[in-house]
Design a protein around this motif. Structure first.
Motif, PDB file in Angstrom:
ATOM      1  N   ALA A   2      -4.544   2.916 -17.123  1.00  0.00           N
ATOM      2  CA  ALA A   2      -4.918   2.240 -18.240  1.00  0.00           C
ATOM      3  C   ALA A   2      -6.312   2.631 -18.567  1.00  0.00           C
ATOM      4  CB  ALA A   2      -4.617   0.845 -18.036  1.00  0.00           C
ATOM      5  N   GLU A   3      -7.237   2.811 -18.122  1.00  0.00           N
ATOM      6  CA  GLU A   3      -8.744   3.123 -18.406  1.00  0.00           C
ATOM      7  C   GLU A   3      -9.015   4.588 -18.810  1.00  0.00           C
ATOM      8  OE1 GLU A   3     -11.010   1.308 -15.360  1.00  0.00           O
ATOM      9  OE2 GLU A   3     -10.325  -0.561 -15.665  1.00  0.00           O
ATOM     10  N   ASP A   4      -7.956   5.365 -18.574  1.00  0.00           N
ATOM     11  CA  ASP A   4      -7.780   7.107 -18.914  1.00  0.00           C
ATOM     12  C   ASP A   4      -6.847   7.461 -19.747  1.00  0.00           C
ATOM     13  OD1 ASP A   4      -8.944   9.449 -19.119  1.00  0.00           O
ATOM     14  OD2 ASP A   4      -8.366   9.729 -17.060  1.00  0.00           O
ATOM     15  N   ASN A   5      -6.580   6.625 -20.812  1.00  0.00           N
ATOM     16  CA  ASN A   5      -5.377   7.124 -21.618  1.00  0.00           C
ATOM     17  C   ASN A   5      -4.035   7.133 -20.995  1.00  0.00           C
ATOM     18  OD1 ASN A   5      -7.159   7.527 -23.832  1.00  0.00           O
ATOM     19  ND2 ASN A   5      -7.986   9.501 -22.949  1.00  0.00           N
ATOM     20  N   GLY A   6      -3.787   6.432 -19.926  1.00  0.00           N
ATOM     21  CA  GLY A   6      -2.499   6.653 -19.283  1.00  0.00           C
ATOM     22  C   GLY A   6      -2.128   7.664 -18.348  1.00  0.00           C
ATOM     23  N   ASN A   7      -3.182   8.527 -17.985  1.00  0.00           N
ATOM     24  CA  ASN A   7      -2.963   9.909 -17.348  1.00  0.00           C
ATOM     25  C   ASN A   7      -2.506   9.340 -16.094  1.00  0.00           C
ATOM     26  OD1 ASN A   7      -3.517  11.622 -19.053  1.00  0.00           O
ATOM     27  ND2 ASN A   7      -5.691  11.258 -19.030  1.00  0.00           N
ATOM     28  N   PRO A   8      -1.671  10.154 -15.461  1.00  0.00           N
ATOM     29  CA  PRO A   8      -1.004   9.931 -13.880  1.00  0.00           C
ATOM     30  C   PRO A   8      -1.973  10.410 -12.793  1.00  0.00           C
ATOM     31  CG  PRO A   8       0.061  11.701 -14.684  1.00  0.00           C
ATOM     32  CD  PRO A   8      -0.879  11.034 -15.874  1.00  0.00           C
ATOM     33  N   LYS A   9      -2.488   9.618 -11.874  1.00  0.00           N
ATOM     34  CA  LYS A   9      -3.418   9.725 -10.836  1.00  0.00           C
ATOM     35  C   LYS A   9      -2.854   9.460  -9.501  1.00  0.00           C
ATOM     36  CE  LYS A   9      -7.205   9.515 -13.994  1.00  0.00           C
ATOM     37  NZ  LYS A   9      -8.679   8.991 -14.332  1.00  0.00           N
ATOM     38  N   LEU A  10      -3.632  10.131  -8.481  1.00  0.00           N
ATOM     39  CA  LEU A  10      -3.279   9.967  -6.916  1.00  0.00           C
ATOM     40  C   LEU A  10      -3.810   8.626  -6.535  1.00  0.00           C
ATOM     41  CD1 LEU A  10      -2.196  11.058  -4.374  1.00  0.00           C
ATOM     42  CD2 LEU A  10      -4.401  11.858  -4.110  1.00  0.00           C
ATOM     43  N   LEU A  11      -2.914   7.722  -5.786  1.00  0.00           N
ATOM     44  CA  LEU A  11      -3.363   6.456  -5.129  1.00  0.00           C
ATOM     45  C   LEU A  11      -2.793   6.860  -3.795  1.00  0.00           C
ATOM     46  CD1 LEU A  11      -2.395   3.582  -7.566  1.00  0.00           C
ATOM     47  CD2 LEU A  11      -4.665   5.181  -7.424  1.00  0.00           C
ATOM     48  N   ILE A  12      -3.530   6.469  -2.758  1.00  0.00           N
ATOM     49  CA  ILE A  12      -3.274   6.579  -1.319  1.00  0.00           C
ATOM     50  C   ILE A  12      -3.723   5.252  -0.699  1.00  0.00           C
ATOM     51  CG2 ILE A  12      -3.716   7.865   0.890  1.00  0.00           C
ATOM     52  CD1 ILE A  12      -4.588  10.153  -0.613  1.00  0.00           C
ATOM     53  N   SER A  13      -2.750   4.584   0.128  1.00  0.00           N
ATOM     54  CA  SER A  13      -3.026   3.430   0.865  1.00  0.00           C
ATOM     55  C   SER A  13      -2.616   3.366   2.076  1.00  0.00           C
ATOM     56  CB  SER A  13      -2.446   2.202   0.203  1.00  0.00           C
ATOM     57  OG  SER A  13      -3.007   1.801  -1.196  1.00  0.00           O
ATOM     58  N   ASP A  14      -3.171   2.674   3.051  1.00  0.00           N
ATOM     59  CA  ASP A  14      -2.513   2.421   4.573  1.00  0.00           C
ATOM     60  C   ASP A  14      -1.366   1.586   4.186  1.00  0.00           C
ATOM     61  OD1 ASP A  14      -5.071   3.334   5.206  1.00  0.00           O
ATOM     62  OD2 ASP A  14      -5.429   1.509   6.426  1.00  0.00           O
ATOM     63  N   LEU A  15      -0.114   1.905   4.911  1.00  0.00           N
ATOM     64  CA  LEU A  15       1.019   1.181   4.996  1.00  0.00           C
ATOM     65  C   LEU A  15       1.004   0.449   6.112  1.00  0.00           C
ATOM     66  CD1 LEU A  15       3.751   0.604   3.278  1.00  0.00           C
ATOM     67  CD2 LEU A  15       4.647   2.484   4.498  1.00  0.00           C
ATOM     68  N   ASN A  16       1.094  -0.921   5.957  1.00  0.00           N
ATOM     69  CA  ASN A  16       1.095  -1.971   6.982  1.00  0.00           C
ATOM     70  C   ASN A  16       2.386  -2.274   7.231  1.00  0.00           C
ATOM     71  OD1 ASN A  16      -1.728  -1.799   7.708  1.00  0.00           O
ATOM     72  ND2 ASN A  16      -2.135  -2.755   5.735  1.00  0.00           N
ATOM     73  N   TRP A  17       2.735  -3.188   8.372  1.00  0.00           N
ATOM     74  CA  TRP A  17       4.090  -3.641   8.698  1.00  0.00           C
ATOM     75  C   TRP A  17       3.941  -5.093   9.085  1.00  0.00           C
ATOM     76  CZ3 TRP A  17       8.114  -0.415   7.500  1.00  0.00           C
ATOM     77  CH2 TRP A  17       7.977   0.775   7.491  1.00  0.00           C
ATOM     78  N   ASP A  18       4.810  -5.994   8.876  1.00  0.00           N
ATOM     79  CA  ASP A  18       4.774  -7.134   9.303  1.00  0.00           C
ATOM     80  C   ASP A  18       5.633  -7.500  10.667  1.00  0.00           C
ATOM     81  OD1 ASP A  18       7.462  -7.949   8.746  1.00  0.00           O
ATOM     82  OD2 ASP A  18       7.183  -8.744   6.853  1.00  0.00           O
ATOM     83  N   SER A  19       5.206  -8.773  11.318  1.00  0.00           N
ATOM     84  CA  SER A  19       5.820  -8.913  12.335  1.00  0.00           C
ATOM     85  C   SER A  19       7.320  -8.972  12.524  1.00  0.00           C
ATOM     86  CB  SER A  19       5.499 -10.438  12.969  1.00  0.00           C
ATOM     87  OG  SER A  19       6.013 -11.263  11.892  1.00  0.00           O
ATOM     88  N   SER A  20       8.039  -8.739  11.367  1.00  0.00           N
ATOM     89  CA  SER A  20       9.581  -8.561  11.379  1.00  0.00           C
ATOM     90  C   SER A  20       9.874  -7.177  11.101  1.00  0.00           C
ATOM     91  CB  SER A  20      10.109  -9.388  10.197  1.00  0.00           C
ATOM     92  OG  SER A  20      10.029 -10.943  10.497  1.00  0.00           O
ATOM     93  N   GLY A  21       8.924  -6.293  10.806  1.00  0.00           N
ATOM     94  CA  GLY A  21       9.192  -4.864  10.687  1.00  0.00           C
ATOM     95  C   GLY A  21       9.332  -4.217   9.292  1.00  0.00           C
ATOM     96  N   TRP A  22       8.718  -5.364   8.170  1.00  0.00           N
ATOM     97  CA  TRP A  22       9.048  -4.686   6.852  1.00  0.00           C
ATOM     98  C   TRP A  22       7.475  -4.246   6.447  1.00  0.00           C
ATOM     99  CZ3 TRP A  22      13.511  -4.390   4.835  1.00  0.00           C
ATOM    100  CH2 TRP A  22      14.516  -5.215   5.293  1.00  0.00           C
ATOM    101  N   PRO A  23       7.575  -3.316   5.360  1.00  0.00           N
ATOM    102  CA  PRO A  23       6.412  -2.655   5.072  1.00  0.00           C
ATOM    103  C   PRO A  23       5.679  -3.504   4.118  1.00  0.00           C
ATOM    104  CG  PRO A  23       8.365  -1.756   4.031  1.00  0.00           C
ATOM    105  CD  PRO A  23       8.924  -2.676   5.175  1.00  0.00           C
ATOM    106  N   LYS A  24       4.456  -3.533   4.091  1.00  0.00           N
ATOM    107  CA  LYS A  24       3.274  -4.175   3.164  1.00  0.00           C
ATOM    108  C   LYS A  24       2.224  -3.516   3.057  1.00  0.00           C
ATOM    109  CE  LYS A  24       1.081  -7.167   6.737  1.00  0.00           C
ATOM    110  NZ  LYS A  24       0.988  -8.727   7.018  1.00  0.00           N
TER     111      LYS A  24
END
Length: 316
Positions: free
Chosen positions: A293-315
């Motif tokens: 939103a700060e660059d005319n709505g251009n699509p850009k790469l985002l990378i994150s760690d994917l964590n998992w809760d104690s019940s095995g669901w991603p977060k």
């Protein structure tokens, strides 16, 4: 993503990701350089990271550390002649939603060709001994759809099951996400096509599937709602899981993804609009695009760690 700065500080204190040689960010990676992508697929080879994404001839970004990215040559300099046989409206070298995976000692690059609003589409395949070596081989057509089909042959993702067998998950709009078994020698479909996720016709799109196996479950991630509209995009990432690769995939509330189920993982924030086109690397890293939103709505790469809760669901 809303807590990116907090996570970044925590990551610098915490050190590198568990079990992976990667940047020392505990959740939201501070990527810089050339980060313009749409529908990224991420992979690490040796000490180098790569993303393959939608664009002319399949666009490729490379990073030597996972954070600073730069563009390298595209895969197809010109469209292979066979594309027009199956998608006559394919008049450019625009390629959609590639998926890059290593399997059986070779790197496999699935991709799709189509035109907006049509399900006359095709999934193709290229392969190489390694990304660094290049010399991509055109392995031709994987599967196709025509206007008489009730599904769409786009957005492929190679999945390796608990027994080491390959499958292909794909699909968009129409009747939703599909799955088919892949022959490990040809890396092309063998057998029937199974429906695993859909949305009611008045509820918007479901597309861009990415599936991983973890601790007895297959996890299906998908993008829902509207992409490709810059800051007006309403894309969001949802997920469900199943004990069987063919489903049923249910969300945290037990709703079948064939009946419109899907727990929301990411809806973006004030800066990053419409996150989607996600790809899961291993089970602990997620890449996706979002509109800046700060660059005319251009699509850009985002990378994150994917964590998992104690019940095995991603977060996050």
């Amino acid at each position: 993503m809303k807590k990116g700065k907090k996570w970044l500080i925590a990551g610098l204190l915490a050190g590198s990701l568990v079990g992976l040689s990667s940047p020392s960010f505990a959740a939201f990676w501070n990527v810089t350089g050339d980060t313009g992508v749409h529908d990224p697929s991420i992979i690490k080879e040796g000490n180098s990271w790569y993303t393959f994404s939608t664009g002319q001839g399949i666009q490729v970004l490379k990073s030597d550390n996972g954070t600073q990215w730069y563009r390298v040559p595209q895969i197809f300099l010109t469209p292979p002649a066979w594309w027009k046989t199956y998608v006559p409206k394919q008049t450019t070298n625009d390629v959609w939603a590639p998926d890059i995976q290593e399997y059986n000692g070779r790197v496999w690059l699935y991709y799709s060709i189509s035109s907006f609003g049509s399900n006359q589409s095709a999934i193709g395949l290229a392969s190489a001994s390694s990304i660094g070596a290049g010399q991509w081989r055109d392995d031709g057509l994987v599967l196709r759809t025509t206007t008489s089909d009730n599904y769409n042959a786009i957005d492929p993702n190679l999945v390796i099951d608990a027994s080491g067998e390959p499958w292909l998950v794909f699909g968009s709009y129409w009747s939703g996400i599909k799955l088919t078994k892949i022959d490990k020698n040809t890396m092309k479909p063998t057998g029937s096509i199974t429906s695993i996720a859909a949305r009611p016709s008045n509820s918007g799109a479901i597309e861009g599937p990415s599936m991983v196996y973890r601790n007895g479950y297959y996890y299906l991630f998908a993008s829902i709602d509207s992409c490709c509209k810059g800051v007006d995009s309403t894309y969001k990432i949802v997920y469900g899981r199943s004990k069987n690769i063919t489903g049923p995939f249910v969300d945290k509330n037990g709703v079948d993804m064939l009946s419109g189920g899907g727990t929301i993982l990411d809806t973006g924030n004030d800066k990053w609009k419409g996150p989607g086109g996600q790809d899961i690397y291993g089970t602990n890293i997620i890449a996706r695009h979002a509109y800046d939103a700060e660059d005319n709505g251009n699509p850009k790469l985002l990378i994150s760690d994917l964590n998992w809760d104690s019940s095995g669901w991603p977060k996050y």
